[in-house]
Design a protein around this motif. Structure first.
Motif, PDB file in Angstrom:
ATOM      1  N   ARG A  15     -10.915   3.906 -27.044  1.00 30.57           N
ATOM      2  CA  ARG A  15     -11.297   2.968 -28.266  1.00 30.57           C
ATOM      3  C   ARG A  15     -10.946   3.546 -29.386  1.00 30.57           C
ATOM      4  NH1 ARG A  15     -17.060   0.145 -28.312  1.00 30.57           N
ATOM      5  NH2 ARG A  15     -15.965  -0.923 -29.735  1.00 30.57           N
ATOM      6  N   SER A  18      -7.183   3.642 -29.707  1.00 32.47           N
ATOM      7  CA  SER A  18      -6.384   2.333 -30.160  1.00 32.47           C
ATOM      8  C   SER A  18      -6.884   1.711 -31.361  1.00 32.47           C
ATOM      9  CB  SER A  18      -6.730   1.366 -28.896  1.00 32.47           C
ATOM     10  OG  SER A  18      -8.159   0.984 -28.763  1.00 32.47           O
ATOM     11  N   SER A  19      -7.735   2.643 -32.092  1.00 31.89           N
ATOM     12  CA  SER A  19      -8.336   2.039 -33.174  1.00 31.89           C
ATOM     13  C   SER A  19      -7.219   1.985 -34.676  1.00 31.89           C
ATOM     14  CB  SER A  19      -9.388   2.955 -33.763  1.00 31.89           C
ATOM     15  OG  SER A  19      -8.998   4.158 -34.422  1.00 31.89           O
ATOM     16  N   GLY A  20      -6.207   2.530 -34.537  1.00 31.19           N
ATOM     17  CA  GLY A  20      -5.170   2.407 -35.463  1.00 31.19           C
ATOM     18  C   GLY A  20      -5.513   3.597 -36.567  1.00 31.19           C
ATOM     19  N   TRP A  21      -6.540   4.063 -36.767  1.00 28.32           N
ATOM     20  CA  TRP A  21      -7.099   5.051 -37.821  1.00 28.32           C
ATOM     21  C   TRP A  21      -6.391   6.335 -37.606  1.00 28.32           C
ATOM     22  CZ3 TRP A  21     -12.971   6.718 -38.832  1.00 28.32           C
ATOM     23  CH2 TRP A  21     -12.896   7.554 -40.270  1.00 28.32           C
ATOM     24  N   ASP A  22      -5.656   6.602 -38.398  1.00 22.19           N
ATOM     25  CA  ASP A  22      -4.977   7.884 -38.463  1.00 22.19           C
ATOM     26  C   ASP A  22      -5.637   9.183 -38.238  1.00 22.19           C
ATOM     27  OD1 ASP A  22      -2.370   6.215 -38.854  1.00 22.19           O
ATOM     28  OD2 ASP A  22      -2.153   6.995 -40.871  1.00 22.19           O
ATOM     29  N   ALA A  25      -7.164   8.221 -34.197  1.00 19.51           N
ATOM     30  CA  ALA A  25      -6.127   7.785 -33.045  1.00 19.51           C
ATOM     31  C   ALA A  25      -5.064   8.721 -32.562  1.00 19.51           C
ATOM     32  CB  ALA A  25      -5.495   6.573 -33.670  1.00 19.51           C
ATOM     33  N   GLN A  29      -5.580  10.407 -28.748  1.00 22.87           N
ATOM     34  CA  GLN A  29      -4.522  10.071 -27.911  1.00 22.87           C
ATOM     35  C   GLN A  29      -4.125  11.288 -27.224  1.00 22.87           C
ATOM     36  OE1 GLN A  29      -3.376   6.690 -26.957  1.00 22.87           O
ATOM     37  NE2 GLN A  29      -2.495   8.015 -25.320  1.00 22.87           N
TER      38      GLN A  29
END
Length: 70
Positions: A15, A18-22, A25, A29
């Protein structure tokens, strides 16, 4: 229930990744890819909790839980 703590942690990391928060994320990952820098990962999640951990979003309790599981 049946999920192991590692399964729970993996789901949380997915989650976050995949949040896109630098902030969270990329380190999450990296953890999923088996390339985690654990101190940096813990620091990123702790910072996310500090910045966003009481905003009312679905991630709020996940920051604390991820840190417990790590």
């Amino acid at each position: 229930m049946g999920d192991s703590p590692m399964d729970e942690l993996k789901a949380i990391m997915e989650r976050f990744a995949s949040s896109g928060w630098d902030l969270i994320a990329p380190p999450c990952q990296a953890w999923l890819d088996g390339k985690a820098d654990l101190p940096a990962l813990r620091a990123a999640i702790a910072q996310a909790d500090k910045e966003c951990g009481s905003c009312g979003c679905a991630f709020d309790p996940l920051y604390k839980r991820a840190l417990e599981l790590l």
